[in-house]
Design an enzyme around this catalytic site. Sequence first.
Site, PDB file in Angstrom:
ATOM      1  N   ASP A 235       0.774  -1.056  -0.012  1.00 39.66           N
ATOM      2  CA  ASP A 235       0.086  -0.049   0.019  1.00 39.66           C
ATOM      3  C   ASP A 235       0.802   1.263   0.029  1.00 39.66           C
ATOM      4  O   ASP A 235       2.154   1.073   0.289  1.00 39.66           O
ATOM      5  CB  ASP A 235      -0.816  -0.041   1.148  1.00 39.66           C
ATOM      6  CG  ASP A 235      -2.002   1.176   1.148  1.00 39.66           C
ATOM      7  OD1 ASP A 235      -2.018   1.846   0.201  1.00 39.66           O
ATOM      8  OD2 ASP A 235      -3.041   1.243   1.732  1.00 39.66           O
TER       9      ASP A 235
HETATM   10  C1  BGC Z   1      -4.741   3.595   0.229  1.00 39.55           C
HETATM   11  C2  BGC Z   1      -4.941   2.661  -0.667  1.00 39.55           C
HETATM   12  C3  BGC Z   1      -4.646   3.415  -2.064  1.00 39.55           C
HETATM   13  C4  BGC Z   1      -3.263   4.140  -2.151  1.00 39.55           C
HETATM   14  C5  BGC Z   1      -3.223   4.673  -3.401  1.00 39.55           C
HETATM   15  C6  BGC Z   1      -3.561   4.130   0.293  1.00 39.55           C
HETATM   16  O1  BGC Z   1      -3.512   5.508   1.233  1.00 39.55           O
HETATM   17  O2  BGC Z   1      -4.828   2.718   1.383  1.00 39.55           O
HETATM   18  O3  BGC Z   1      -6.061   2.077  -0.774  1.00 39.55           O
HETATM   19  O4  BGC Z   1      -4.955   2.460  -3.250  1.00 39.55           O
HETATM   20  O5  BGC Z   1      -3.314   4.801  -0.901  1.00 39.55           O
HETATM   21  O6  BGC Z   1      -3.854   5.909  -3.286  1.00 39.55           O
END
Ligand code: BGC
Length: 798
Positions: A235
């Site tokens: 993530d």
């Molecule tokens: C979120 C993800 C997301 C990523 C990119 C993260 O903070 O938890 O779900 O895909 O950011 O934006």
Amino acid sequence: MTNGIKDHIKAMVKTMTLEEKALLCSGKNFWQLEGIERLDIPSIMVTDGPHGLRKQAGEADHLGLNQSVKATCFPPAVTSASSWDEAALYEMGQAIGEECVQEEVAVILGPGTNIKRSPLCGRNFEYFSEDPYLAGEMAAAWINGVQSQGIGTSLKHFAANNQEKARLVSNSVVDERALREIYLVPFEKAVKQAQPWTVMCSYNRINNVYSCENEWLLTEVLRKEWGFEGLVMTDWGAMNDRVKALKAGLELEMPGPDPHNDKKIADAVRNGELDEAVLDRAAERLLTMIRKACEVRKKEYDAAAHHKLARRIAAESAVLLKNDGMLPLKKDGSYAVIGAFAEAPRYQGAGSSKINPHQVDCVLDSLRENGIAFEYAPGYELEHDTINQALMEEAAACAKGRDGVIVFAGLPDSYESEGFDRTHLNMPESHTALIEAVAAVNPHITVVLLCGSVVLMPWRERVESILLACLGGEAAGSACADVLTGAVNPSGRLAETFPLSLGDTPCYENFAGEGKDVEYRESIFVGYRYYDWAEKPVAYPFGYGLSYTTFSYDTMDLIWDEEAEKGEARITVTNTGKTAGGEVVQLYIGKKQSAVMRAVRELKGFKKVFLQPGESQEVVIGLDKRSFSIYDTDLSGWTVEAGTYQIYAASSSRELRLSRELNLQGKQLSGIPGYDVSEVIKDGRFSADREQFKRLFKGEIPLTPAASGITLNTTVKEALTSEKGKALLGGLVEGYSAQYAGEDDISRMMLSMLFDMPLRSLAMFGAVKIETLEEIVGETGTPPLITGRGLSLLLYLR
Ligand code: BGC
């Protein structure tokens, strides 16, 4: 992929330098992967979803600040899951895949299939269900749809990521049965049934090990047990120890670039800490995905067709919770439509999944187009949750004497979002007071709820009808009108239980944890598994939903082949009303006599059918050994307990229409630790103490060890308790606290994220160099001041 291509990729990796291979292992920027010009390896793009495409326009800037391109905003998972219709999810995936093709996006970051452990999780609108079977089926269908277009997906957030509080550092303390039977199942189903191109590891730790470096999770379970063939990415900012993560089975760190970590990888190979074969394997997996992505040719999509699909799915997913006859609306009636949400619907959640829609339908226009006569009054302000007396009185006056009143209410953006959790289940006072004020002058009320998660409805006995429209995507308005007018017969069913109070929820005492540790003491008793076990009355049970017609469950035959360990239930259902409609036939399995702790019954299959008036259909739902298994932590495997099972055909977890029994040979089980209802339910509330919880673990409970001094995983909040931390972070915190002093969703998200952020993430957000931090944390001297200006948390303003 042919053997020839595989050999070619292997050969190419052999020609790469150590630095080139390490470079591939972190992104090029916020949304792109690294390419290597020398070898003609292109840089491909990944972007957020999941209920549409959030591709940032122009150059993908490091901060993610650019506005995203227009895309179809489909209903978020909270809504689409209520359709219980895999075909609809597949179609949505297909359409989103087409949008990725046009926008030259290789991988879309979704679906999010974490379990709704508590209705308080701020991000529940992005997740499907409290039930792992349903969540897994929905995720798999969506992935198959997207990937049918040659576009990859990223199954997230793997795993046990069920809250927003302290999400970058929290420690989900979960016993293995709960992990295996509840939290991992949606991922397992999605991997086995759809092979997503990528899996995104979660921010949190599970039993004290960060997901990004959890070898058991990423290699033993995901690859060896489930047969995952794609690659694992972090993530955004979930990386902890880069070399450890690579060894554990995590190939790609996002976002990038991260030259510091790339160097760590290369150094680790050079000094013998990391076997180069592990890096080669990671590079091969990355090249395999890049190669697949390059097979797609750009093509335009049909935005009007996608809007129509978004409308169909939103209408199909609406759940009719109550109807004392007011719905569908009558063409010759004179109505009042009340509530500012009718004019400006809340149709998606806030945070990284926010889509920039092509258009947003307004229910007022759609009702007018459908020939419904009404007058409109806003009743409350969109910007504030306090009562506006004048607006409320105006609304009550508008409602008086009408044939019926339709009130649009629910949860504003500031009540639920990525980045923070809710603290209660109430709707704003301005919404509930409005319903009461209208009820005082006119009993014929339909409440349409627009919200991304469970709300309490103390007013529900005072209204005639309740339609849960959830968050309907860009066509929310027209879809609502379709259901209200009867153009579409509602066939949505609840994908989560609506409890009567927050105190009734199983993790009430353990959400969202003290400090960093979150003890999942309720174990396997999540959602209806708990309410049924504890015999708790609920407002609306899991799987529940009404229709404008009625269905009878006529017969159920059960076929089981003991040798093949496979079988099926055949259930005949008839539409006994006068309107065509859809029914979700649900199959639950229970075992009344059992030597192990288990839920009263669990969903093990379902099928949605659409029937004309008077039409009957035989619904066939497959069963296998796994449908009857529990996870035996002693044997480390799935086991069927010997004895008699009850199989129910049901229209909700509590409306059991037909049942059969089945005897299975299985094993005699003993010694699997568990709870008795009587010992853990105190004063009507789930309340297991530490000692009781400890029984579910083989040894000590894996809590966060006490840290000495400031480390890279110390949060800003924790650091501020020491002089050194204050000196380091005081300026930054002051700056941000002043900047985000408001009560809106963005301010709440920013501040809650800042305080719960580990120091290592300050580097990712550009506040300080990681090298500087690494030097600072061990030392005792006065560190340099980090100021607010440096921190680009703003990337969340998207
Ligand atoms: C979120 C993800 C997301 C990523 C990119 C993260 O903070 O938890 O779900 O895909 O950011 O934006």
